[in-house]
Design a protein around this motif. Structure first.
Motif, short mmCIF file in Angstrom:
data_model
loop_
_atom_site.label_atom_id
_atom_site.label_comp_id
_atom_site.label_asym_id
_atom_site.label_seq_id
_atom_site.Cartn_x
_atom_site.Cartn_y
_atom_site.Cartn_z
N THR A 48 0.83 -1.20 0.00
CA THR A 48 0.00 0.00 0.00
C THR A 48 0.86 1.26 0.00
O THR A 48 0.58 2.22 -0.73
CB THR A 48 -0.93 0.01 1.22
OG1 THR A 48 -1.75 -1.17 1.20
CG2 THR A 48 -1.83 1.23 1.21
N THR A 154 -16.71 -4.07 0.73
CA THR A 154 -16.53 -3.86 -0.71
C THR A 154 -16.98 -2.47 -1.13
O THR A 154 -16.31 -1.79 -1.90
CB THR A 154 -17.31 -4.92 -1.52
OG1 THR A 154 -16.87 -6.23 -1.14
CG2 THR A 154 -17.09 -4.74 -3.01
N GLY A 157 -14.92 1.20 -0.51
CA GLY A 157 -13.93 1.80 -1.41
C GLY A 157 -14.49 2.39 -2.68
O GLY A 157 -13.74 2.69 -3.61
N TRP A 158 -15.82 2.62 -2.72
CA TRP A 158 -16.42 3.07 -3.98
C TRP A 158 -15.95 4.48 -4.36
O TRP A 158 -15.78 4.79 -5.55
CB TRP A 158 -17.94 3.01 -3.91
CG TRP A 158 -18.58 4.10 -3.09
CD1 TRP A 158 -18.92 4.05 -1.77
CD2 TRP A 158 -18.97 5.41 -3.55
NE1 TRP A 158 -19.48 5.24 -1.36
CE2 TRP A 158 -19.53 6.09 -2.43
CE3 TRP A 158 -18.90 6.07 -4.76
CZ2 TRP A 158 -20.01 7.39 -2.52
CZ3 TRP A 158 -19.37 7.38 -4.85
CH2 TRP A 158 -19.91 8.02 -3.74
N LEU A 161 -12.54 4.21 -5.90
CA LEU A 161 -12.62 3.47 -7.15
C LEU A 161 -13.17 4.34 -8.27
O LEU A 161 -12.61 4.38 -9.38
CB LEU A 161 -13.49 2.23 -6.97
CG LEU A 161 -13.53 1.26 -8.17
CD1 LEU A 161 -12.21 0.52 -8.30
CD2 LEU A 161 -14.68 0.28 -8.01
N GLU A 165 -9.77 6.26 -9.35
CA GLU A 165 -9.24 5.21 -10.21
C GLU A 165 -9.89 5.19 -11.59
O GLU A 165 -9.21 5.08 -12.61
CB GLU A 165 -9.43 3.85 -9.54
CG GLU A 165 -8.59 3.64 -8.30
CD GLU A 165 -7.11 3.56 -8.60
OE1 GLU A 165 -6.75 3.19 -9.74
OE2 GLU A 165 -6.30 3.87 -7.71
N SER A 214 -2.80 -2.95 -13.96
CA SER A 214 -3.65 -2.07 -13.15
C SER A 214 -5.07 -2.04 -13.70
O SER A 214 -6.03 -1.96 -12.93
CB SER A 214 -3.07 -0.65 -13.11
OG SER A 214 -3.11 -0.05 -14.39
N VAL A 217 -6.71 -5.24 -12.43
CA VAL A 217 -7.08 -5.11 -11.01
C VAL A 217 -8.30 -4.21 -10.86
O VAL A 217 -9.23 -4.51 -10.09
CB VAL A 217 -5.90 -4.56 -10.19
CG1 VAL A 217 -6.33 -4.24 -8.76
CG2 VAL A 217 -4.74 -5.54 -10.19
N PHE A 218 -8.33 -3.11 -11.60
CA PHE A 218 -9.47 -2.20 -11.54
C PHE A 218 -10.74 -2.90 -12.01
O PHE A 218 -11.82 -2.72 -11.41
CB PHE A 218 -9.21 -0.97 -12.41
CG PHE A 218 -10.43 -0.10 -12.63
CD1 PHE A 218 -10.86 0.76 -11.63
CD2 PHE A 218 -11.15 -0.19 -13.81
CE1 PHE A 218 -11.99 1.55 -11.82
CE2 PHE A 218 -12.28 0.59 -14.00
CZ PHE A 218 -12.70 1.46 -13.01
N SER A 221 -12.02 -5.12 -9.27
CA SER A 221 -12.58 -4.30 -8.18
C SER A 221 -13.92 -3.70 -8.58
O SER A 221 -14.86 -3.67 -7.77
CB SER A 221 -11.60 -3.19 -7.80
OG SER A 221 -10.37 -3.71 -7.37
N LEU A 224 -16.60 -6.33 -8.47
CA LEU A 224 -16.97 -6.63 -7.09
C LEU A 224 -17.90 -5.56 -6.52
O LEU A 224 -18.87 -5.88 -5.81
CB LEU A 224 -15.72 -6.75 -6.22
CG LEU A 224 -14.88 -8.02 -6.41
CD1 LEU A 224 -13.60 -7.95 -5.58
CD2 LEU A 224 -15.68 -9.26 -6.03
N VAL A 225 -17.63 -4.29 -6.84
CA VAL A 225 -18.49 -3.21 -6.38
C VAL A 225 -19.88 -3.33 -7.01
O VAL A 225 -20.90 -3.13 -6.33
CB VAL A 225 -17.86 -1.84 -6.70
CG1 VAL A 225 -18.88 -0.71 -6.50
CG2 VAL A 225 -16.65 -1.58 -5.83
#
Length: 262
Positions: A48, A154, A157-158, A161, A165, A214, A217-218, A221, A224-225
Motif C-alpha cells: 500500500t 466492498t 472503497g467506492w 474506485l 481510479e 492495473s 485489477v481495476f 474491483s 466486485l463493487v
C-alpha cells in the motif's frame, strides 16, 4: 418490497465493549497460520505504501516530464491533468480516512475499530494481540454476517474506485485498445508480437505491462463493487437501516458471544 416496518435490530453502545475492558492476552494465538497471516498483513501494508509513493512519483513526473509511458490515445496535455487530479483526489480521500480513524481511535470502541480498515490495521500492527482479537471476531461468524460484511467492506472503497481510479483507468483502457492492434498481428493463422509497439525502450514496455495489470485489477474491483451493489438491495430490505450500524451491531453480538464463552 422492503416494506415500511421498523427494523427488528437496534444498535446500542455497549460500555463493556471497549479495549480497556477486554483481556487481550486471552486472545493470543500462537498458531503458525495466524502468525503467517499477521506477517502477510505487513507485506500488504508495504504494498500500500509503495502504491502511494508510486502515485506521488507519477504525479510529479507528469508535471515535470509530461509523460511517463507510451503516448496515450488521449492527448498528453489533457491526460496528464486527468491523472494528476485523480492522484490528488486519492490523497485527499486518504487524509479524510485518517481524520475519521483518529476519531474512532479516541472512542476505544471495538466494533468501530473492527469496521475501520485503517484502525484495524494500525492496532493489529501495533500489537499482535489486537490482530488475534479481530481474527477471533471475524471467525465467529454466521452466513448473514459474512454476507453483510462482504457488501460493507466492498462498498467502502467506492469513492476511491470511481473518483480516483476510474478516470485514469479509462485513459489506460483507451491507450491499450490503440496499442493492441499494433502489438498483436495475426497473418495466415500465425500470431506474432511486436513488442516495440509497447514502448521505445524496456522501461516503457514494463510500464505498459504495469498499466495493463492495473486495468485488470481495476476491472476486478469494479465488478466486485457492482456485485455488492446488487446484493445490497435484498440486504437493505432485510436490515431496513444503516449498513455500518448494522455491521457494528453484528460485531457487538459477536464480542458478547466470545466473552460469554471465555
Amino acid at each position: 418490497c422492503c416494506g415500511w416496518n421498523k427494523p427488528k435490530w437496534k444498535r446500542e453502545i455497549v460500555p463493556d465493549h471497549k479495549f480497556e475492558n477486554v483481556d487481550l492476552d486471552a486472545f493470543y494465538d500462537p498458531s503458525y497460520t495466524t502468525k503467517f497471516g499477521y506477517n502477510f498483513m505487513f507485506i500488504s501494508f508495504i504494498k500500500t505504501i509503495c502504491v502511494c509513493l508510486a502515485d506521488l512519483y507519477t504525479a510529479i513526473s507528469l508535471l515535470v516530464i509530461g509523460q511517463t509511458t507510451v503516448t496515450p490515445a488521449i492527448p498528453t496535455e489533457y491526460s496528464k491533468w486527468m491523472f494528476f487530479t485523480c492522484i490528488m483526489i486519492s490523497y485527499l480521500l486518504i487524509i479524510w480516512d485518517l481524520i475519521k480513524s483518529r476519531r474512532i481511535l479516541a472512542t476505544n470502541d471495538i466494533s468501530s475499530a473492527f469496521t475501520s480498515a485503517i484502525v484495524n490495521r494500525y492496532l493489529s500492527m501495533k500489537d499482535y494481540r489486537y490482530y488475534c482479537l479481530f481474527k477471533k471476531i471475524n471467525s465467529n461468524s454466521k452466513g448473514i454476517d459474512n454476507y453483510a460484511f462482504f457488501i460493507f467492506f466492498t462498498l467502502k472503497g467506492w469513492k476511491r474506485l470511481l473518483l480516483a481510479e476510474a478516470p485514469r483507468q479509462v485513459i489506460n483502457i483507451v491507450t491499450l485498445q490503440a496499442l493492441v492492434p499494433q502489438w498483436l498481428h495475426i497473418r495466415n493463422g500465425q500470431v506474432t508480437f511486436n513488442n516495440n509497439a509497447l514502448g521505445d525502450d524496456l522501461m516503457q514496455q514494463i510500464l505498459t505491462g504495469t498499466m495493463a495489470f492495473s486495468v485488470l485489477v481495476f476491472t476486478v474491483s469494479f465488478l466486485l463493487v457492482c456485485i455488492a451493489t446488487v446484493l445490497y438491495i435484498p440486504l437493505f430490505c432485510h436490515i431496513r437501516g444503516n449498513l455500518k450500524e448494522y455491521c457494528c451491531h453484528k460485531v457487538d453480538k459477536r464480542i458478547s458471544d466470545i466473552l460469554r464463552k471465555q
